[in-house]
Design an enzyme around this catalytic site. Sequence first.
Site, PDB file in Angstrom:
ATOM      1  CG  HIS A 168      33.571  62.080  59.397  1.00 14.10           C
ATOM      2  ND1 HIS A 168      32.652  61.067  59.482  1.00 14.10           N
ATOM      3  CD2 HIS A 168      32.892  63.157  58.896  1.00 14.10           C
ATOM      4  CE1 HIS A 168      31.468  61.513  59.068  1.00 14.10           C
ATOM      5  NE2 HIS A 168      31.592  62.766  58.708  1.00 14.10           N
ATOM      6  CG  HIS A 174      24.578  69.122  51.619  1.00 16.06           C
ATOM      7  ND1 HIS A 174      25.247  70.245  51.226  1.00 16.06           N
ATOM      8  CD2 HIS A 174      23.653  68.877  50.655  1.00 16.06           C
ATOM      9  CE1 HIS A 174      24.759  70.671  50.069  1.00 16.06           C
ATOM     10  NE2 HIS A 174      23.792  69.862  49.704  1.00 16.06           N
ATOM     11  CB  SER A 199      30.219  66.388  59.344  1.00 14.81           C
ATOM     12  OG  SER A 199      28.925  66.550  58.813  1.00 14.81           O
ATOM     13  CD  GLU A 240      19.705  66.776  56.087  1.00 18.78           C
ATOM     14  OE1 GLU A 240      20.925  66.676  55.900  1.00 18.78           O
ATOM     15  OE2 GLU A 240      18.862  66.288  55.290  1.00 18.78           O
ATOM     16  CG  ASP A 292      19.403  74.374  48.385  1.00 16.54           C
ATOM     17  OD1 ASP A 292      20.457  73.753  48.646  1.00 16.54           O
ATOM     18  OD2 ASP A 292      19.128  74.787  47.253  1.00 16.54           O
ATOM     19  N   GLY A 293      21.204  73.831  51.498  1.00 19.28           N
ATOM     20  CA  GLY A 293      22.526  74.269  51.955  1.00 19.28           C
ATOM     21  C   GLY A 293      23.293  75.073  50.919  1.00 19.28           C
ATOM     22  CG  ASP A 332      29.186  65.225  53.038  1.00 21.75           C
ATOM     23  OD1 ASP A 332      29.449  64.597  52.000  1.00 21.75           O
ATOM     24  OD2 ASP A 332      28.930  64.678  54.128  1.00 21.75           O
TER      25      ASP A 332
HETATM   26  N1  SAM Z   1      27.749  65.722  56.343  1.00 19.25           N
HETATM   27  C1  SAM Z   1      27.116  64.564  56.947  1.00 19.25           C
HETATM   28  C2  SAM Z   1      28.168  63.800  57.741  1.00 19.25           C
HETATM   29  O1  SAM Z   1      29.322  63.727  57.304  1.00 19.25           O
HETATM   30  O2  SAM Z   1      27.820  63.276  58.808  1.00 19.25           O
HETATM   31  C3  SAM Z   1      26.489  63.653  55.922  1.00 19.25           C
HETATM   32  C4  SAM Z   1      25.635  64.347  54.922  1.00 19.25           C
HETATM   33  S1  SAM Z   1      24.902  63.317  53.718  1.00 19.25           S
HETATM   34  C5  SAM Z   1      26.225  62.861  52.700  1.00 19.25           C
HETATM   35  C6  SAM Z   1      24.058  64.483  52.740  1.00 19.25           C
HETATM   36  C7  SAM Z   1      22.835  65.097  53.408  1.00 19.25           C
HETATM   37  O3  SAM Z   1      22.397  66.193  52.620  1.00 19.25           O
HETATM   38  C8  SAM Z   1      21.637  64.172  53.522  1.00 19.25           C
HETATM   39  O4  SAM Z   1      21.248  64.115  54.884  1.00 19.25           O
HETATM   40  C9  SAM Z   1      20.543  64.841  52.676  1.00 19.25           C
HETATM   41  O5  SAM Z   1      19.247  64.716  53.239  1.00 19.25           O
HETATM   42  C10 SAM Z   1      20.981  66.278  52.692  1.00 19.25           C
HETATM   43  N2  SAM Z   1      20.568  67.110  51.557  1.00 19.25           N
HETATM   44  C11 SAM Z   1      20.320  66.745  50.268  1.00 19.25           C
HETATM   45  N3  SAM Z   1      20.143  67.854  49.509  1.00 19.25           N
HETATM   46  C12 SAM Z   1      20.290  68.925  50.327  1.00 19.25           C
HETATM   47  C13 SAM Z   1      20.288  70.335  50.130  1.00 19.25           C
HETATM   48  N4  SAM Z   1      20.072  70.852  48.922  1.00 19.25           N
HETATM   49  N5  SAM Z   1      20.507  71.136  51.193  1.00 19.25           N
HETATM   50  C14 SAM Z   1      20.751  70.615  52.430  1.00 19.25           C
HETATM   51  N6  SAM Z   1      20.771  69.286  52.678  1.00 19.25           N
HETATM   52  C15 SAM Z   1      20.552  68.467  51.642  1.00 19.25           C
END
Ligand code: SAM
Length: 277
Positions: A19, A43, A101, A119, A144-145, A165
Amino acid sequence: MLSYRHAFHAGNHADVLKHLVQVLVLEYLVQKTGKPLRYIDTHAGAGSYDLGDAFASKNREFESGIARLWPRNDLPPALARYVNLVRGCNPGGDLSRYPGSPAIAAKILQRDQRLQLFELHADDAARLRRWSGRDRRIQVAREDGFAALKAVLPPPEKRALVVIDPPYEIKTDYAGAVAALRLALRKFATGVYLLWYPLLQRPEVVTLVRKLESMPVDSLLVELPVRAAAGAGMYGSGMFVVNPPWVLRAQLQDCLPYLHAALASTDAPSWRLCGGE
Ligand code: SAM
């Protein structure tokens, strides 16, 4: 089945590094007033975190992250900008909430700049929607991101910060992150990209870093170890920045000795900063 929940880790040392970089890059991009800009988070997590809830209270990871910087009044200027943004999310004066984020981006972006958030976890996508409330700049999709990224590039604004992320809870996230970044760069070479990764003693991490460092792009790589590189656990984290602002290297160079002294144990390897000159 996704088991990772970012709320357990909110505000830890890895969030601090991620961050800090996000704040510095976004503030730089937003400075160019009048220019359109889009924020894309592949993500996104839940948006913002209550540090008193059952998740964050379980291991209290924030205590060895943001909480160590929170009371300090001798922060290097660039680090102070990040910590002050977190302070701004806690108007009561106590550290009780940590911005994810998306919340950081929402604070920095201007009224006409849009946030596109992905997400996949059902609960966190619902929390993210609730957090985004009536902010009309924000679009949330439970998708799916990695797959979504290629569909949204290039953005109509022609300027964007993309944050990648993933939780790396499944091994395919390592290759997925590199593949998503490569494809994104083919579709939108001038975008600014931030990719977070864990420091772990695992071959997947070594391969990931080798692939990132060999990309033929203007980039900066920063790593902050906080523990000795021994055993199975995460001992720090890294950020790979594509098309970094020219000021970022000097800003990080200023913050890293301070951050390492504040967050790392004495047996942790030193921080690393490569590229971005
Ligand atoms: N970026 C966020 C932050 O800094 O506040 C934290 C994100 S966390 C490390 C990763 C997130 O990705 C989780 O909430 C998880 O549920 C989600 N996730 C896992 N696989 C994913 C995918 N294929 N596409 C989107 N989100 C996904």
